[in-house]
Design a protein around this motif. Structure first.
Motif, short mmCIF file in Angstrom:
data_model
loop_
_atom_site.label_atom_id
_atom_site.label_comp_id
_atom_site.label_asym_id
_atom_site.label_seq_id
_atom_site.Cartn_x
_atom_site.Cartn_y
_atom_site.Cartn_z
N ARG A 24 42.92 3.98 -18.51
CA ARG A 24 42.83 4.83 -16.55
C ARG A 24 40.84 4.56 -16.36
NH1 ARG A 24 45.55 9.44 -17.27
NH2 ARG A 24 43.97 10.73 -18.51
N ARG A 25 40.46 4.15 -15.06
CA ARG A 25 39.15 3.64 -15.16
C ARG A 25 38.33 4.40 -15.73
NH1 ARG A 25 38.87 0.27 -9.92
NH2 ARG A 25 40.90 -1.21 -10.36
N GLU A 45 36.31 -3.58 -8.90
CA GLU A 45 37.14 -4.62 -8.13
C GLU A 45 36.70 -5.36 -7.71
OE1 GLU A 45 42.01 -3.88 -6.36
OE2 GLU A 45 41.07 -1.84 -6.82
N LYS A 49 37.80 -8.75 -9.23
CA LYS A 49 38.53 -10.20 -8.30
C LYS A 49 37.60 -11.79 -7.53
CE LYS A 49 41.91 -6.83 -6.85
NZ LYS A 49 42.60 -6.12 -6.26
N ASP A 55 42.00 -7.48 -11.56
CA ASP A 55 41.68 -6.89 -10.59
C ASP A 55 40.45 -5.89 -12.47
OD1 ASP A 55 41.68 -4.09 -10.43
OD2 ASP A 55 43.60 -3.70 -9.60
N VAL A 93 44.34 -5.79 -17.96
CA VAL A 93 44.60 -4.74 -16.68
C VAL A 93 44.43 -3.41 -16.55
CG1 VAL A 93 45.24 -5.82 -13.79
CG2 VAL A 93 44.82 -7.10 -15.81
N PRO A 95 44.82 -1.37 -13.25
CA PRO A 95 44.36 -0.37 -11.90
C PRO A 95 43.73 0.69 -11.19
CG PRO A 95 47.34 -0.20 -12.95
CD PRO A 95 46.18 -0.97 -14.30
N ASP A 96 43.36 0.97 -10.42
CA ASP A 96 42.48 2.03 -9.95
C ASP A 96 43.81 2.90 -8.97
OD1 ASP A 96 40.89 4.28 -9.09
OD2 ASP A 96 39.97 2.69 -7.92
N ASP A 97 44.33 3.56 -9.91
CA ASP A 97 45.88 4.69 -9.72
C ASP A 97 45.92 5.80 -10.52
OD1 ASP A 97 47.49 3.26 -11.66
OD2 ASP A 97 48.34 2.15 -10.75
N GLY A 100 47.08 4.32 -14.44
CA GLY A 100 46.54 3.29 -15.02
C GLY A 100 47.24 2.03 -15.96
N ALA A 101 46.44 1.77 -17.28
CA ALA A 101 47.34 0.51 -17.40
C ALA A 101 47.88 1.70 -18.83
CB ALA A 101 45.80 -0.21 -18.33
#
Length: 142
Positions: A24-25, A45, A49, A55, A93, A95-97, A100-101
């Motif tokens: 995660r971030r 982010e 981009k 991302d 990558v 993501p901001d949620d 995560g990945a």
């Protein structure tokens, strides 16, 4: 401390089951603080981009560290890893949620060496992308 895995108990071709690591971030921010690598592609982010990334991406060395963690957890002793190397082949990558990945790391015993050492070939994937290539560790077993 010594490895908990015994040399006589492993065979060439033996698979080491995959372990999934959530990225995660927050992990990237903590890693930036520990490593001193504050490159904006790892936390901003908009900037990521702007430089044509999809991302925010995980630090390559963070990804490598998770593969190293996989090996040391399997061996039971971080000091048992006597050689470790990878090439970076794709990005993780992040993501901001809340999800995560997911970085999935698995291994296979590629070779048994003298002096109770083994070569572990590692596979690290994020989704369908193989993120590390030529990933290998030499581990001193008991």
């Amino acid at each position: 401390m010594t490895a908990t895995v015994k040399y006589d108990d492993v065979e060439v071709g033996q698979e080491i089951p995959a372990v999934d690591y959530n990225v995660r971030r927050l992990n990237l921010v903590m890693y930036a603080g520990a490593s001193g690598d504050y490159n904006q592609i790892h936390w901003n982010e908009r900037f990521a981009k702007m430089v044509a990334l999809p991302d925010v991406i995980a630090h390559g060395m963070y990804t490598m560290a998770q593969a190293g963690r996989f090996v040391t957890d399997w061996a039971g002793d971080p000091g048992a890893v006597v050689d470790f190397g990878v090439r970076f082949s794709s990005m993780v990558v992040v993501p901001d949620d809340d999800q995560g990945a997911t970085l999935s790391v698995s291994g296979v015993v590629e070779e048994k060496l003298e002096d109770k050492r083994v070569v572990i070939q590692l596979t690290a994937k994020a989704g369908d992308a193989r993120v590390l290539s030529k990933a290998r560790a030499v581990v001193q077993l008991s």
